[in-house]
Design an enzyme around this catalytic site. Structure first.
Site, mmCIF file in Angstrom:
data_model
loop_
_atom_site.group_PDB
_atom_site.id
_atom_site.type_symbol
_atom_site.label_atom_id
_atom_site.label_comp_id
_atom_site.label_asym_id
_atom_site.label_seq_id
_atom_site.Cartn_x
_atom_site.Cartn_y
_atom_site.Cartn_z
ATOM 1 N N ASP A 109 67.113 -10.729 72.326
ATOM 2 C CA ASP A 109 66.821 -9.380 71.834
ATOM 3 C C ASP A 109 67.306 -8.310 72.813
ATOM 4 O OD1 ASP A 109 65.747 -7.610 69.929
ATOM 5 O OD2 ASP A 109 63.974 -8.851 69.638
ATOM 6 N N TRP B 55 71.156 -5.510 67.462
ATOM 7 C CA TRP B 55 70.963 -4.568 66.351
ATOM 8 C C TRP B 55 72.238 -3.804 65.962
ATOM 9 C CZ3 TRP B 55 67.156 -2.161 70.246
ATOM 10 C CH2 TRP B 55 66.157 -3.091 70.586
ATOM 11 N N GLY B 56 73.397 -4.420 66.197
ATOM 12 C CA GLY B 56 74.651 -3.762 65.811
ATOM 13 C C GLY B 56 75.144 -2.727 66.804
ATOM 14 N N ALA C 35 76.833 -0.978 70.175
ATOM 15 C CA ALA C 35 78.049 -1.181 70.973
ATOM 16 C C ALA C 35 79.124 -1.946 70.199
ATOM 17 C CB ALA C 35 77.720 -1.893 72.295
ATOM 18 N N ASP D 235 65.583 -4.161 62.525
ATOM 19 C CA ASP D 235 64.816 -5.198 61.816
ATOM 20 C C ASP D 235 64.739 -4.956 60.305
ATOM 21 O OD1 ASP D 235 64.388 -6.383 64.225
ATOM 22 O OD2 ASP D 235 62.197 -6.291 64.136
#
Ligand SMILES: *[C@@H]1O[C@H](CO)[C@@H](O)[C@H](O)[C@H]1NC(C)=O
Ligand SMILES: *[C@@H]1O[C@H](CO)[C@@H](O)[C@H](O)[C@H]1NC(C)=O
Ligand SMILES: *[C@@H]1O[C@H](CO)[C@@H](O)[C@H](O)[C@H]1NC(C)=O
Ligand SMILES: *[C@@H]1O[C@H](CO)[C@@H](O)[C@H](O)[C@H]1NC(C)=O
Length: 446
Positions: A152, A226-227, A229, A247
């Protein structure tokens, strides 16, 4: 190219990038499994995890291909590592036989086991995490028999913050479907042509990739940033899959919102490289049967990892059947065609419209069994959807007949529709998906 003691190879692929490839084939196809988070959040125990593992076997999900049982956040002692060894300590109340004991039991069922950490100073729920302790933690996970790591992106300290953030995908009409991370107006948007592999974000995720590869054990690496960079551009260099969004939640609006984002990213997925649309919520919240079907059909079609996230001992039989749909799983696990399905027509909206509530409705993808064709109804009421064979990319290949005809199978019932001419027109309930396997060319009886 380089090899580690387990025979891990990094092989060059197209576009001068490298893809992580485990010699044993791990990560070539998107993962199938179960994870504790969407079902139980922090409220986990060995009993709950083992109940899920046993259900995966008894419900036939293992036979259908689901093989990872993954423990998410909150498995450790919260207030610190072992004072002597520095290792993360499994919570002795939740996991009385440790993660090692749990792993042995899961392996005993012929399944694999996953664990969770974060590329920060704490996990998202505030437990010990692995930034700058990657070598120790990877070795600990390997010694416990871990096969999969979800990693994460919480508690990133100031000295690890990048000057640039990530591409806010707010205008695909201007930038096109395969934009390179230069969209958005934010001050933190990088200059055109910025090389994201020079970012600290890349470095944080690479440190764990290197640590896992140094172990004498195959550990699938599932990036969860979480997408940010523009991870879809480099995630394949470090691991097998990467989360593309924040999420998911168990409501249709969120499933639809994620599908809309994913619809612009299919170019980044193939064998060894998987866009992760987040774990499944089938069985949770208030998703209807129609919404559950669509959620599963599209997650399978885009070849996201399919990680079940519900209490399997309480899941209705008709939802278990969705998770076991043989046609969709065959498409997802196809060993000849690695590319996911893509939208070919938006339907309600003009093509390439970015709209969280009205994502692309018409999708297709090629497989060794034929073309998977999906037609979603994004509207609030029942509505007609028409699949025209001539519109499906690559389907009609120089056919002699003026009106192309194909053998068609309906995917939810498995019913063979015979030789179908021209296309399929069907009433679709709100938020449901009409799903077909379009097979061999045929000659309709006259
Ligand atoms: C990225 O996209 C921008 C805008 O479309 C373009 O000018 C630039 O050349 C692209 N850079 C790369 C590395 O493809
Ligand atoms: C991006 O940076 C990395 C690391 O410095 C380098 O190896 C790679 O060639 C660069 N890629 C491009 C397209 O410039
Ligand atoms: C690596 O693991 C294999 C299989 O578990 C074992 O046979 C081998 O001895 C190990 N090698 C090292 C260097 O530990
Ligand atoms: C499901 O929940 C969402 C938001 O929580 C709500 O807007 C929607 O009306 C609910 N749907 C049903 C069928 O209850």
């Amino acid at each position: 190219m380089r090899a580690s003691s387990t025979g891990v190879l990094l092989l060059g692929t197209a576009l001068c990038t490298q893809a992580l490839e485990y010699k044993d084939g791990t990560g070539r196809l998107p993962a199938l499994g179960w994870n504790s988070w969407n079902a139980f959040y922090c409220d986990i125990t060995e009993d709950k995890i083992m109940t899920a593992a046993k259900q995966v076997v008894s419900l036939g999900l293992k036979d259908a291909g689901y093989n990872y049982i993954n423990v998410d956040d909150c498995w450790a002692v919260k207030d610190g590592r072992d004072k002597v060894t520095g290792k993360i300590i499994p919570d002795p109340v939740k996991f009385p036989t440790g993660i090692r004991g749990l792993a042995d039991k899961i392996h005993g069922l012929g399944l694999k086991v996953g664990i969770y950490s974060s590329a920060g100073t704490k996990t998202c729920a505030g437990y010990p995490a692995s930034l700058d302790k990657e070598g120790l933690d990877a070795a600990t996970f390997a010694s416990w028999g871990i096969d999969y790591l979800k990693y994460d992106n919480c508690y990133v300290p100031d000295n690890w913050q990048d000057p640039y953030d990530f591409c806010v995908p707010d205008d695909y009409r201007a930038y096109g479907p395969y934009h390179n991370g230069t969209c958005g107006q934010s001050a933190r948007t990088p200059p055109s042509g910025y090389n994201w592999t020079t970012s600290l974000e890349y470095k944080r995720y690479k440190q764990m990739s290197d640590a896992l590869l140094a172990q004498n054990r195959t550990i699938l690496y599932s990036l969860c940033n979480w997408g940010h960079a523009a991870v879809e551009e480099w995630g394949h260099q470090l691991g097998s899959s990467w989360r593309m969004t924040g999420d998911i939640s168990p409501q249709w609006w969120r499933v639809s919102e994620i599908l809309n984002q994913m619809s612009f990213k299919s170019a980044y997925a193939d064998f060894w490289e998987h866009n992760d649309a987040d774990m499944l919520h089938i069985g949770n919240g208030n998703l209807t049967m129609e919404e559950s079907r669509s959620h599963f059909a599209f997650w399978a079609a885009i070849k996201s990892p399919l990680i079940i996230g519900t209490a399997l001992d309480r899941l209705a039989a008709e939802k278990v059947a969705i998770l076991k749909n043989a046609h969709l799983l065959a498409f997802h696990q196809d060993n000849e065609f690695g590319k996911p399905a893509q939208p070919y027509k938006w339907g309600v909206n003009a093509d390439w419209t970015f709209d969280a509530d009205r994502p692309a409705e018409y999708w297709s993808g090629e497989s060794k069994n034929g073309f998977l064709v999906l037609a979603l109804n994004t509207l609030q009421q029942k509505s007609q959807r028409t699949i025209v064979f001539q519109e499906v990319p690559g389907l009609v290949k120089g056919q002699k007949a003026e009106v192309p005809a194909f053998e068609v199978t309906e995917i939810w019932t498995g019913k063979k529709l015979g030789c179908v001419q021209k296309g399929i027109s069907v009433q679709v309930a709100s938020h449901d998906t009409a799903a077909y396997l379009v097979g061999k060319e045929c000659s309709p009886a006259t």
